[in-house]
Design an enzyme around this catalytic site. Sequence first.
Site, PDB file in Angstrom:
ATOM      1  N   LYS A  70       0.968  -1.485  -0.132  1.00 57.75           N
ATOM      2  CA  LYS A  70      -0.142   0.113   0.106  1.00 57.75           C
ATOM      3  C   LYS A  70       0.414   1.133   0.144  1.00 57.75           C
ATOM      4  O   LYS A  70       0.210   2.182  -0.237  1.00 57.75           O
ATOM      5  CB  LYS A  70      -0.795  -0.299   1.245  1.00 57.75           C
ATOM      6  N   ASP A 106     -10.681   2.095   1.255  1.00 58.81           N
ATOM      7  CA  ASP A 106     -10.590   2.173   2.861  1.00 58.81           C
ATOM      8  C   ASP A 106     -11.236   3.334   3.611  1.00 58.81           C
ATOM      9  O   ASP A 106     -12.135   3.572   4.362  1.00 58.81           O
ATOM     10  CB  ASP A 106      -9.862   2.088   4.087  1.00 58.81           C
ATOM     11  N   GLY A 129      -6.295   2.182  18.402  1.00 59.96           N
ATOM     12  CA  GLY A 129      -5.570   1.488  17.546  1.00 59.96           C
ATOM     13  C   GLY A 129      -4.250   2.834  17.376  1.00 59.96           C
ATOM     14  O   GLY A 129      -4.519   3.911  17.241  1.00 59.96           O
ATOM     15  N   SER A 130      -3.564   2.422  16.548  1.00 57.76           N
ATOM     16  CA  SER A 130      -2.340   3.035  15.243  1.00 57.76           C
ATOM     17  C   SER A 130      -1.988   2.759  14.131  1.00 57.76           C
ATOM     18  O   SER A 130      -1.148   3.188  14.236  1.00 57.76           O
ATOM     19  CB  SER A 130      -1.577   4.107  16.778  1.00 57.76           C
TER      20      SER A 130
END
Length: 290
Positions: A70, A106, A129-130
Site C-alpha cells: 500500500k 478504505d 489503535g494506531s
Amino acid sequence: MKPPIGRDTRLCMSLAARPGNFGSRFHNRLYELLSLDYVYKAFTTTDLPAAIGGVRALGVRGCAVSMPFKEAVIPLLDGLAASAKAIDSVNTIVNDEGVLTGYNTDYLAVRELVARAGIAPATPFVLRGSGGMAKAVAAALKGLGFGHGCIVARNTATGPALAAAYGYAWQAELGGLSAPLLINVTPMGMRGPEENALAFPEDRIAACETAFDVVAMPAETPFLARARTHGKRLLTGDAVIVLQALEQFVLYTGVRPSNDQVATAAAFARSAASCRALEIRAYEFREQQT
C-alpha cells in the site's frame, strides 16, 4: 446478459501477498448483474515495479492493492487522489490510458459510513489503535470535521504520531476515558487469540451513543454485541469491507450499482467459498497494527 470474454473485455485485478476471493467474487458478480464486459482476477507478486509496469503497459483498468504494497506502490504511480494523499496509502489504482492514479477506498468507506450514520462532527470520540486502518479512520473523521477525539494506543511511536498528524489527543491507556463515539481499530474481538476481548469496558459502552468496530471477522464482535444489548447505534467492519469494494467498482467502471445489487454481490462474496478472503483480511488488519 454479460458478454463472453473477448478482446474487448476490460481486466481489473488485485495485488496482495496473500490473495483472497472476496474482491473477485464481489466484482465479478456485479459485472454479471450489470452485464458489463469486465473480468476481475486476484494476483500476487514478488516484483512490484514489474507488476505495476504490467498494469500500465497492458491497459489493466483497475488494480486493488493490499498489504504489503500500500505504501511501496506510491512512487510507481503518476499521482494520488485526495483519499490516498490523506493517509499516504493506496489500496486502489485506476489506469486512464496509461496514467495511474492511486486512491484509498478504505478512507472513502469510513467517511461514507460515518456520514450516513448522521453523527454530528461535534461529537467527541475515542479511537483505540494506531495502525494503518486507524490512520484511515482518523483521517476520515478529520475530513468530516470531527475536532474532539483521543487516540488510545500503547505504541509510543505510532500513537502520538497519529494523534499529532490529525490534531487529536493521545494517551497510552484508556483509563477512565469515555466518549459518545467509541471506535475499535485493534484486533480485540477479532477471530483468533483475542476473539473474546472486549474493546471497551461495559460502563463505557453503556454510556456511549455509537459503537464502531472496524473488525470484520466476526461480523459482530463482543464490543458490538454488548453495544447492541444497550440499544446503541452500530457501525461495522463488514460494512467497511463492502463499501470500500463498492467504491473500487465505481472507480473502475463508472457505474454505481443499486443497493439491492450491492447486497446480492456482498452476500455472494461472503459465502462459504470466500471465507478464506475474510481470514486474509483479518491477517492484513493485524499486520497494519504493527
